[in-house]
Design a protein around this motif. Sequence first.
Motif, PDB file in Angstrom:
ATOM      1  N   UNK A  18       0.836  -1.202   0.000  1.00 48.86           N
ATOM      2  CA  UNK A  18       0.000   0.000   0.000  1.00 48.86           C
ATOM      3  C   UNK A  18       0.870   1.249   0.000  1.00 48.86           C
ATOM      4  N   UNK A  19       1.900   1.246   0.848  1.00 56.16           N
ATOM      5  CA  UNK A  19       2.805   2.398   0.879  1.00 56.16           C
ATOM      6  C   UNK A  19       3.520   2.555  -0.453  1.00 56.16           C
ATOM      7  N   UNK A  20       3.948   1.439  -1.031  1.00 56.89           N
ATOM      8  CA  UNK A  20       4.577   1.485  -2.347  1.00 56.89           C
ATOM      9  C   UNK A  20       3.626   2.091  -3.374  1.00 56.89           C
ATOM     10  N   UNK A  21       2.365   1.655  -3.352  1.00 57.68           N
ATOM     11  CA  UNK A  21       1.395   2.146  -4.325  1.00 57.68           C
ATOM     12  C   UNK A  21       1.174   3.639  -4.230  1.00 57.68           C
ATOM     13  N   UNK A  22       1.101   4.163  -3.010  1.00 56.64           N
ATOM     14  CA  UNK A  22       0.893   5.594  -2.829  1.00 56.64           C
ATOM     15  C   UNK A  22       2.080   6.379  -3.388  1.00 56.64           C
ATOM     16  N   UNK A  23       3.290   5.929  -3.073  1.00 59.07           N
ATOM     17  CA  UNK A  23       4.479   6.616  -3.589  1.00 59.07           C
ATOM     18  C   UNK A  23       4.537   6.515  -5.107  1.00 59.07           C
ATOM     19  N   UNK A  24       4.240   5.332  -5.639  1.00 52.75           N
ATOM     20  CA  UNK A  24       4.276   5.130  -7.091  1.00 52.75           C
ATOM     21  C   UNK A  24       3.305   6.084  -7.789  1.00 52.75           C
ATOM     22  N   UNK A  25       2.121   6.259  -7.207  1.00 54.49           N
ATOM     23  CA  UNK A  25       1.124   7.143  -7.801  1.00 54.49           C
ATOM     24  C   UNK A  25       1.534   8.613  -7.707  1.00 54.49           C
ATOM     25  N   UNK A  26       2.362   8.943  -6.722  1.00 57.84           N
ATOM     26  CA  UNK A  26       2.754  10.337  -6.561  1.00 57.84           C
ATOM     27  C   UNK A  26       4.018  10.707  -7.335  1.00 57.84           C
ATOM     28  N   UNK A  27       4.738   9.729  -7.854  1.00 55.57           N
ATOM     29  CA  UNK A  27       5.924  10.072  -8.658  1.00 55.57           C
ATOM     30  C   UNK A  27       5.541  10.934  -9.858  1.00 55.57           C
ATOM     31  N   UNK A  28       4.512  10.575 -10.654  1.00 54.20           N
ATOM     32  CA  UNK A  28       4.110  11.478 -11.753  1.00 54.20           C
ATOM     33  C   UNK A  28       3.730  12.862 -11.253  1.00 54.20           C
ATOM     34  N   UNK A  29       3.036  12.931 -10.111  1.00 51.40           N
ATOM     35  CA  UNK A  29       2.623  14.217  -9.591  1.00 51.40           C
ATOM     36  C   UNK A  29       3.786  15.091  -9.177  1.00 51.40           C
ATOM     37  N   UNK A  30       4.784  14.507  -8.539  1.00 48.26           N
ATOM     38  CA  UNK A  30       5.955  15.273  -8.121  1.00 48.26           C
ATOM     39  C   UNK A  30       6.745  15.764  -9.329  1.00 48.26           C
ATOM     40  N   UNK A  31       6.830  14.919 -10.357  1.00 50.53           N
ATOM     41  CA  UNK A  31       7.496  15.350 -11.596  1.00 50.53           C
ATOM     42  C   UNK A  31       6.729  16.515 -12.215  1.00 50.53           C
ATOM     43  N   UNK A  32       5.399  16.395 -12.250  1.00 54.54           N
ATOM     44  CA  UNK A  32       4.571  17.456 -12.828  1.00 54.54           C
ATOM     45  C   UNK A  32       4.737  18.762 -12.073  1.00 54.54           C
ATOM     46  N   UNK A  33       4.714  18.713 -10.766  1.00 55.28           N
ATOM     47  CA  UNK A  33       4.848  19.930  -9.960  1.00 55.28           C
ATOM     48  C   UNK A  33       6.217  20.569 -10.147  1.00 55.28           C
ATOM     49  N   UNK A  34       7.264  19.727 -10.173  1.00 56.75           N
ATOM     50  CA  UNK A  34       8.619  20.259 -10.324  1.00 56.75           C
ATOM     51  C   UNK A  34       8.800  20.925 -11.686  1.00 56.75           C
ATOM     52  N   UNK A  35       8.325  20.265 -12.742  1.00 59.95           N
ATOM     53  CA  UNK A  35       8.498  20.819 -14.081  1.00 59.95           C
ATOM     54  C   UNK A  35       7.608  22.040 -14.299  1.00 59.95           C
ATOM     55  N   UNK A  36       6.403  22.002 -13.765  1.00 55.71           N
ATOM     56  CA  UNK A  36       5.505  23.153 -13.910  1.00 55.71           C
ATOM     57  C   UNK A  36       6.112  24.389 -13.258  1.00 55.71           C
ATOM     58  N   UNK A  37       6.695  24.219 -12.075  1.00 58.00           N
ATOM     59  CA  UNK A  37       7.329  25.356 -11.406  1.00 58.00           C
ATOM     60  C   UNK A  37       8.539  25.851 -12.199  1.00 58.00           C
TER      61      UNK A  37
END
Length: 275
Positions: free
Chosen positions: A35-54
């Motif tokens: 479950x913890x792995x799944x949450x982190x895996x799902x947030x990797x795209x989001x963190x990339x998106x936030x970093x690149x958008x900024x």
Amino acid sequence: MNKADRTSLITLALSWAFFAAYYLTVGTAQSPWFVAFGVVYMWIPGLVALALAQREGLTLQIWSRPNRWWLVAWLLPALFALASLVTSLPLGRYVGLANVTQHLPAGGVATWPEPALWALMLASALLAGATLNVWPALGEELMWRGYLWERTRALGFWPASLQIGVVWGVWHAPLVYFLGYNYPEHRLWGVVFMVIFTVLLTPWMLYLREKGGAIFAAALFHGSLNAVGGLSTLAFAEPNDLLVGLTGLGGFVVLALANLYLRRLVPPEVQESAG
């Protein structure tokens, strides 16, 4: 290489590297760490998106004032799941909720009429979709219906939907092939079916993201979908994972028909956003 393609490759590389680390150390979906792995895996795209958008000065509309389209985004996955149960009837052996009641303690809800049990399970799934599930889903949506949508808008609604849907499906590939996610019996074909599934889902998710005015509307759809999707297979004895349910052929029929209807709302010749 344009920004959308480059970002897709970065996201896949980072996500798959994280998956490889998990698979080589834990290697199973039955681990308490999954479950913890799944949450982190799902947030990797989001963190990339936030970093690149900024970095690029790109605004991602994460939140807006809730409106009726948020309600549609929350409830539509349940309609898709129930409809796919109906379209799956010729593809599997229907047994109702016998598979569920046999695992319940004697008395209590186990004695409820089947329609009441369906209502209880659906209500519980929808509640989970809008609470526990929506936050991990937001991690994915920041990329798929956030950054990538902003970078592919110029292609037009339907071409952008296709591109985003393919990347989103391929992102799931190691989960499907190595861990049997959604397709434990047919892992290789499961990768193909997952891509088809995400391609069919993406137009409605983009449409609701635009009508809802924010990425969070798509996250609400995504969270609800993850919660209710399994209900479409519960009523079948030993269901074939390529045929029965929302992620099988039965579901593909429902989603294809839904997209035919959506094409009336967003004609292919329209080259701007759905809003």
